[in-house]
Write a protein that holds these residues in place. Structure first.
Motif, PDB file in Angstrom:
ATOM      1  N   GLY A  85       0.930  -1.678  -0.197  1.00 37.10           N
ATOM      2  CA  GLY A  85      -0.078  -0.039   0.033  1.00 37.10           C
ATOM      3  C   GLY A  85       0.504   1.367   0.293  1.00 37.10           C
ATOM      4  N   SER A  86       0.433   1.897  -0.442  1.00 35.46           N
ATOM      5  CA  SER A  86       1.589   3.587  -0.611  1.00 35.46           C
ATOM      6  C   SER A  86       1.629   4.370   0.754  1.00 35.46           C
ATOM      7  CB  SER A  86       0.754   4.603  -1.723  1.00 35.46           C
ATOM      8  OG  SER A  86      -0.717   4.968  -1.420  1.00 35.46           O
ATOM      9  N   ASP A  87       0.342   4.026   1.859  1.00 33.61           N
ATOM     10  CA  ASP A  87       0.254   4.327   3.112  1.00 33.61           C
ATOM     11  C   ASP A  87       1.903   3.835   3.180  1.00 33.61           C
ATOM     12  OD1 ASP A  87      -1.794   5.120   3.553  1.00 33.61           O
ATOM     13  OD2 ASP A  87      -3.027   4.286   3.940  1.00 33.61           O
ATOM     14  N   TYR A 111      -4.519  14.416   3.069  1.00 30.42           N
ATOM     15  CA  TYR A 111      -4.737  12.650   3.530  1.00 30.42           C
ATOM     16  C   TYR A 111      -4.341  13.154   4.991  1.00 30.42           C
ATOM     17  CZ  TYR A 111      -3.911   8.558   3.107  1.00 30.42           C
ATOM     18  OH  TYR A 111      -4.583   6.791   2.787  1.00 30.42           O
ATOM     19  N   TYR A 114      -0.488  12.313   7.016  1.00 29.75           N
ATOM     20  CA  TYR A 114       0.405  12.690   7.257  1.00 29.75           C
ATOM     21  C   TYR A 114       0.926  13.437   8.596  1.00 29.75           C
ATOM     22  CZ  TYR A 114      -0.555  13.026   1.786  1.00 29.75           C
ATOM     23  OH  TYR A 114      -0.762  12.778   0.615  1.00 29.75           O
ATOM     24  N   ALA A 151      -0.381  15.884  -2.147  1.00 28.37           N
ATOM     25  CA  ALA A 151      -1.062  14.812  -2.295  1.00 28.37           C
ATOM     26  C   ALA A 151      -1.532  15.648  -4.163  1.00 28.37           C
ATOM     27  CB  ALA A 151      -2.629  14.634  -1.627  1.00 28.37           C
ATOM     28  N   ALA A 155      -6.494  15.629  -1.454  1.00 27.67           N
ATOM     29  CA  ALA A 155      -7.944  15.501  -0.635  1.00 27.67           C
ATOM     30  C   ALA A 155      -8.067  15.261   0.640  1.00 27.67           C
ATOM     31  CB  ALA A 155      -7.235  13.500  -0.234  1.00 27.67           C
ATOM     32  N   ASP A 181       2.211  12.893  -3.877  1.00 29.51           N
ATOM     33  CA  ASP A 181       1.104  11.408  -3.631  1.00 29.51           C
ATOM     34  C   ASP A 181       0.498  11.597  -4.466  1.00 29.51           C
ATOM     35  OD1 ASP A 181      -0.582   9.599  -3.141  1.00 29.51           O
ATOM     36  OD2 ASP A 181      -0.505  10.228  -0.638  1.00 29.51           O
ATOM     37  N   ALA A 183      -2.314   9.652  -5.345  1.00 35.61           N
ATOM     38  CA  ALA A 183      -3.228   8.821  -5.446  1.00 35.61           C
ATOM     39  C   ALA A 183      -3.813   8.946  -6.378  1.00 35.61           C
ATOM     40  CB  ALA A 183      -4.002   8.411  -3.855  1.00 35.61           C
ATOM     41  N   TYR A 184      -4.394  10.095  -7.176  1.00 37.30           N
ATOM     42  CA  TYR A 184      -5.632   9.897  -7.876  1.00 37.30           C
ATOM     43  C   TYR A 184      -5.307  11.037  -8.963  1.00 37.30           C
ATOM     44  CZ  TYR A 184      -7.878   9.957  -2.779  1.00 37.30           C
ATOM     45  OH  TYR A 184      -8.744   8.418  -2.028  1.00 37.30           O
ATOM     46  N   THR A 208      -0.154   4.360  -5.637  1.00 39.47           N
ATOM     47  CA  THR A 208      -1.657   3.475  -5.289  1.00 39.47           C
ATOM     48  C   THR A 208      -1.775   2.823  -6.403  1.00 39.47           C
ATOM     49  OG1 THR A 208      -2.827   2.829  -3.457  1.00 39.47           O
ATOM     50  CG2 THR A 208      -3.691   5.212  -4.517  1.00 39.47           C
ATOM     51  N   SER A 210      -4.863   1.346  -5.552  1.00 42.98           N
ATOM     52  CA  SER A 210      -6.223   1.013  -4.383  1.00 42.98           C
ATOM     53  C   SER A 210      -7.307   1.728  -5.185  1.00 42.98           C
ATOM     54  CB  SER A 210      -5.849   1.517  -3.278  1.00 42.98           C
ATOM     55  OG  SER A 210      -4.676   0.368  -2.541  1.00 42.98           O
ATOM     56  N   LYS A 211      -6.833   2.714  -6.062  1.00 49.13           N
ATOM     57  CA  LYS A 211      -7.408   3.896  -6.539  1.00 49.13           C
ATOM     58  C   LYS A 211      -8.156   3.251  -7.795  1.00 49.13           C
ATOM     59  CE  LYS A 211      -8.005   5.450  -2.672  1.00 49.13           C
ATOM     60  NZ  LYS A 211      -7.010   5.992  -1.653  1.00 49.13           N
ATOM     61  N   ARG A 219      -3.330  -4.413  -1.888  1.00 48.85           N
ATOM     62  CA  ARG A 219      -2.193  -4.003  -1.154  1.00 48.85           C
ATOM     63  C   ARG A 219      -1.308  -3.491  -1.404  1.00 48.85           C
ATOM     64  NH1 ARG A 219      -4.272  -0.987   0.411  1.00 48.85           N
ATOM     65  NH2 ARG A 219      -3.125   0.186   2.287  1.00 48.85           N
ATOM     66  N   LEU A 220      -1.311  -2.519  -2.531  1.00 51.98           N
ATOM     67  CA  LEU A 220       0.048  -2.561  -3.461  1.00 51.98           C
ATOM     68  C   LEU A 220      -0.137  -0.920  -3.601  1.00 51.98           C
ATOM     69  CD1 LEU A 220       2.202  -3.156  -4.726  1.00 51.98           C
ATOM     70  CD2 LEU A 220       1.103  -3.368  -7.219  1.00 51.98           C
TER      71      LEU A 220
HETATM   72  C1  LIG Z   1      -6.129   6.190  -0.467  1.00 54.45           C
HETATM   73  C2  LIG Z   1      -4.964   7.266  -0.942  1.00 54.45           C
HETATM   74  C3  LIG Z   1      -3.607   6.723  -0.366  1.00 54.45           C
HETATM   75  C4  LIG Z   1      -3.753   5.318   0.379  1.00 54.45           C
HETATM   76  O1  LIG Z   1      -3.464   4.438  -0.409  1.00 54.45           O
HETATM   77  P1  LIG Z   1      -2.975   2.926  -0.079  1.00 54.45           P
HETATM   78  O2  LIG Z   1      -2.618   2.299  -1.515  1.00 54.45           O
HETATM   79  O3  LIG Z   1      -4.357   2.108  -0.166  1.00 54.45           O
HETATM   80  O4  LIG Z   1      -2.408   2.443   0.899  1.00 54.45           O
HETATM   81  C5  LIG Z   1      -2.749   7.335   0.219  1.00 54.45           C
HETATM   82  N1  LIG Z   1      -2.794   8.061  -0.400  1.00 54.45           N
HETATM   83  C6  LIG Z   1      -4.203   9.254  -0.779  1.00 54.45           C
HETATM   84  C7  LIG Z   1      -4.398  10.206  -0.599  1.00 54.45           C
HETATM   85  C8  LIG Z   1      -5.138   8.211  -0.337  1.00 54.45           C
HETATM   86  O5  LIG Z   1      -6.215   8.770  -0.582  1.00 54.45           O
END
Ligand SMILES: *Cc1c(COP(=O)(O)O)cnc(C)c1O
Length: 352
Positions: A85-87, A111, A114, A151, A155, A181, A183-184, A208, A210-211, A219-220
């Motif tokens: 996961g990116s976390d 997010y 942080y 981010a 977010a 970051d 993610a989106y 990530t 995840s989205k 979890r990647l």
């Molecule tokens: C969802 C999200 C993450 C986490 O993603 P994972 O890979 O599921 O841990 C990281 N940063 C932001 C801004 C997110 O919204």
């Protein structure tokens, strides 16, 4: 609470994940997961993994995955890091690049993780308020004292900086690491700052599966940067958990990376849904911030965010409300399928 709890652990304010209900069927628009399944190749790849291989550790270097990923983005594998996961990737970045007492600079709201990691790793955190219109004011990030974490799109606002703006940030802070970051980013119009890696050695891009890749459950996450930055992350990983990405996830990741067309299709659908929902809400007098993500941040004209979320919950729809001065009046709504969002709009209409 344990009587053995360390003072460090006692001082933490842990991240609160969105609800994952088990007792009742909701339309789940609260955690920005994909409403569509993963690429068809993912299931095949996982099903092909012989069960006996589960007795063996996964490849600690995730070689096949990093190669596939590097190929797809025209990078070399030593510019790619993968994590659980990116976390986790973000946590490794904190450990690799920040010393105790260093300050990390990020926008607020952004997010929620942080500041949590800042607490966990004993770092100072400077949260810079967003502008009145919820945009990130670049002027606030000139020659900052600490490394920067942004981010993009942000977010929970969904608002994005352009690549040119990120480039200004990199150029204005040559002695600071700038972590972006993304993610989106797949849901935005060409904002990824990956092309800037060639020119800036102070850039670390985190992303990530995840989205936009619909693999939240596996979890990647990943980071792209210069090889020396990736090597720093590897150092931390081999000091913490060398087998951080399991066998199934590595296989799934390769299959996902290789199906660009599928992801473009589901991302396209989500973007189309986002504009329809935005229009529908605005027609009812709901304020919606301009979103470049797979969610929208919306404020009801006559209800607080908490009331709006509560009323939707009664109608079987989960959205996310964040307590805080700047987020109080808003709810964050993940884009579901077209049908989900029809029901969502109908629910809002009924309560208006
Ligand atoms: C969802 C999200 C993450 C986490 O993603 P994972 O890979 O599921 O841990 C990281 N940063 C932001 C801004 C997110 O919204």
């Amino acid at each position: 609470m344990s009587r053995f709890l360390s003072s460090n652990a006692a001082a933490l304010s842990p991240y609160i994940p969105g609800e994952q209900p088990r007792d009742r069927v909701f339309i789940k628009l609260n955690t920005n997961e994909s409403p569509y399944p993963p690429a068809p190749g993912v299931q095949k790849a996982i099903a092909g993994e012989a069960e006996r291989d589960f007795a063996l550790y996964p490849d600690p270097e995730a070689t096949a995955l990093r190669q596939a990923f590097a190929r797809r983005h025209s990078l070399s594998p030593d510019q790619v890091f993968v994590g659980n996961g990116s976390d986790e990737v973000l946590a490794f970045a904190y450990m690799a690049f920040f010393d105790r007492g260093d300050e990390i600079v990020f926008p607020h709201p952004s997010y929620g993780f942080y500041p949590v990691y800042a607490g966990l790793f004993g770092l100072g955190a400077r949260a810079i308020p967003l502008a009145e219109d919820y945009s990130i004011r670049l002027a606030d990030y000139q020659e900052t004292k600490g490394h920067i974490l942004i981010a993009n799109p942000n977010a929970p606002t969904g608002m994005a900086l352009t690549r040119e703006e990120i480039e200004k940030l990199l150029a204005a802070n040559p002695h600071r690491l700038v972590i972006v970051d993304e993610a989106y980013a797949a849901f935005a119009e060409d904002v990824s700052c990956l092309p800037l890696l060639e020119r800036y050695d102070n850039l670390l891009v985190i992303g990530t599966f995840s989205k936009s890749m619909a693999l939240a459950g596996l979890r990647l996450g990943y980071a792209f940067s210069r090889p020396e930055q990736i090597a720093a992350l590897e150092r931390v990983k081999y000091s913490f958990n060398p087998y951080n990405v399991n066998r199934l996830t590595q296989l799934a990741g390769v299959a996902a990376v290789e199906d660009e067309a599928y992801h473009q299709a589901i991302v396209g659908r989500i973007k189309a849904t986002r504009s329809r929902v935005t229009q529908g809400l605005e027609a009812m007098g709901v304020r919606v911030l301009p979103s470049s993500a797979n969610f929208i941040f919306a404020s009801h004209p006559r209800r607080t965010g908490g009331e709006f979320a509560g009323a939707l919950r009664e109608k079987g729809i989960l959205v996310r409300h964040f307590v805080g001065e700047r987020t109080e009046d808003f709810v964050r709504v993940s884009m579901g399928t077209e049908e989900d969002m029809e029901l969502f709009l109908k629910a809002v209409e009924e309560m208006a």
